[in-house]
Scaffold this motif. Sequence first.
Motif: not given
Length: 301
Positions: A272, A275-276, A280
């Motif tokens: 996560q 991703r931020e 990906a």
Amino acid sequence: MGLSTPQKIMLVTGMSGAGKTTSLRVLEDLGWEAVDNFPIRLLRPLVEEVLAGDERTPLAIGFDSRTRGFDPSAIVAIAKDLTKRDDLEVTTQFIDCNNSELERRYNETRRRHPLANGRTAIDGIRAERDLLEPLRRWADMLIDTSELATNELQQFVRQNFETQNAGELAITVSSFGFARGMPPLADLVFDMRFLDNPHWHPDLREQTGLDEPVASFLQQTDGFEETFGRIRDLLIDLLPRYQAQGKSYVHIAFGCTGGRHRSVYTAQRMAQALRETGFAPTVTHRNLGSRAADMVEMQTA
């Protein structure tokens, strides 16, 4: 796909019996056009024919020591020429496996090794390894299947080639249990066994790192937040550097004893965080479905 997009070509080779055919079949399932045992002398004409078309379907070309006109040094020379072209994106995948496991596979299936020439399977394996050494050194991606089941190899190929676009860094973040063996394909491994183990709390034992009570427990564990932040910052710094060096695939693995609590939560949260920042990653949990076993956990809490 526009004509300005480079044509993707994957050269797939490796030791006989290591899993080349499996890899090609998965690529074909993912939409690649796959050709096995392709004559090397026809590689350049094939590339020109593909480029003359209106589509840019990814092309996977398999070859090994059984292929007509097989010459590793000549293949490397051709590959080097092709990689210089702006209209091509060429990568080489080498499927390897240790000698003892290859010998076991040949003995189990009673197949003859293509280079044995009337001798034992191990003689053929050693001869092929010497022959393929130039290709192994040249390959962009080395996949060692010594400890991989067929379905694990299939999963790995799917993770790295299903959605990857030209120039995109394919990132896998995984969790695993040290008690069940190290992940053979990991580039970066982080050991989370310094954290308090939720396994020893009866109300958390049957839960996993995907459950909120386990997440809350680990968030409050001494040292977690500080260490997590340092690993996150390290990865955010390293990943663009890997990409700048031409590396296409990075596997980041987090381990704990059983692979169900600490490593799972850390992998989920790290994915996560990546991703931020614009990445990906694909997330996998190797031992999430394994039974919570006291004997496993007691090997090293």
